[in-house]
Design an enzyme around this catalytic site. Structure first.
Site, PDB file in Angstrom:
ATOM      1  CG  LEU A   1     -13.919   6.246  -6.555  1.00  0.00           C
ATOM      2  CD1 LEU A   1     -13.567   7.522  -6.893  1.00  0.00           C
ATOM      3  CD2 LEU A   1     -15.394   5.939  -6.133  1.00  0.00           C
TER       4      LEU A   1
ATOM      5  CB  THR B   1      -4.700   1.651  -9.729  1.00  0.00           C
ATOM      6  OG1 THR B   1      -5.346   0.257 -10.449  1.00  0.00           O
ATOM      7  CG2 THR B   1      -3.861   0.888  -8.490  1.00  0.00           C
TER       8      THR B   1
ATOM      9  CG  HIS C   1       5.693   4.594  -7.160  1.00  0.00           C
ATOM     10  ND1 HIS C   1       4.524   4.790  -7.724  1.00  0.00           N
ATOM     11  CD2 HIS C   1       6.484   3.874  -8.067  1.00  0.00           C
ATOM     12  CE1 HIS C   1       4.417   4.263  -8.623  1.00  0.00           C
ATOM     13  NE2 HIS C   1       5.501   3.666  -9.174  1.00  0.00           N
TER      14      HIS C   1
END
Length: 234
Positions: free
Chosen positions: A204, A177, A109
């Site tokens: 997470l 992600t 990106h």
């Protein structure tokens, strides 16, 4: 854990968030008090280039206030010590992987500390503010510089190379992600289609594509990755 020789690691906003880097998608739909549509699309740059330039200049300055965390350093250790190849593909535009000692990093990106000239296509390392009146160091034109960032609606960089790495890997790890931003969200499916690579998600909480992974480790990357790296090295 088996001895892998060709590891591909995808990192997303979660790994940088642990260093204090603001993420694209907060719960209120804003990015540092700006709508994404106002600062991260080609149309936004055409409509108000001064705003977009100021926004990225501010973000560039903020990189001076953050440091690599234990997750970045663990991945760098894996690259140094594994008897094999470790490629990091990152969706992040910061330089925390590099500052943490990482190498062989693909910024799909773009990079916050680079600018690109629309006139001559040159790319330059850039740590200062950039404005519309800033001249390109190569061709001298202005306004011509833009952030070297892949905005929404633009094609990510290095997709051909990424496809080759995914096809060759024997272990794919996705870290931090969301699993809902393509094409990166589809990488695990590409790896699975090959049929002989192990896949691990470190996040997470389960991502939208969690069911595609063979193994899951949920928690902070800075806490989980050092242990995972030791498993891979030993």
């Amino acid at each position: 854990m088996g001895q892998y020789k060709n590891i591909v690691i995808l990192t997303g906003a979660g790994i940088s968030a642990e260093s204090g880097v603001a993420t694209f998608r907060d719960n209120d739909g804003l990015w540092e008090k700006h709508r994404i549509e106002d600062v991260a699309t080609p149309e936004a740059f055409a409509r108000d280039p001064d705003l977009v330039q100021r926004f990225y200049s501010l973000r560039r300055r903020q990189l001076n206030e953050v440091e690599p965390n234990a997750a970045h350093k663990a991945l760098a250790k894996l690259q140094r010590e594994l008897d094999g190849k470790v490629t990091i593909i990152t969706q992040n535009v910061d330089d925390l992987h590099e500052r943490g000692g990482g190498t062989n990093i693909i910024h799909m990106h773009g990079e916050l500390r680079k600018v690109r000239c629309k006139a001559c296509s040159s790319v330059h390392d850039w740590r200062e503010d950039c404005a519309q009146e800033t001249e390109c160091p190569s061709c001298g034109r202005a306004p011509s510089l833009r952030p070297h960032i892949v905005w929404f609606g633009e094609m990510p960089f290095f997709m051909d190379r990424i496809a080759e790495y995914l096809a060759e890997c024997d272990l794919f790890i996705s870290i931090g992600t969301s699993g809902n931003v393509y094409p990166a969200a589809g990488f695990v499916a590409e790896v699975r289609a090959k049929g002989n690579a192990h896949t691990i998600e470190v996040n997470l909480e389960p991502s939208e594509g969690a069911s595609m992974f063979a193994e899951h480790r949920h928690g902070k990357a800075g806490e989980l990755l050092p242990a995972l790296v030791e498993e891979l090295l030993n």
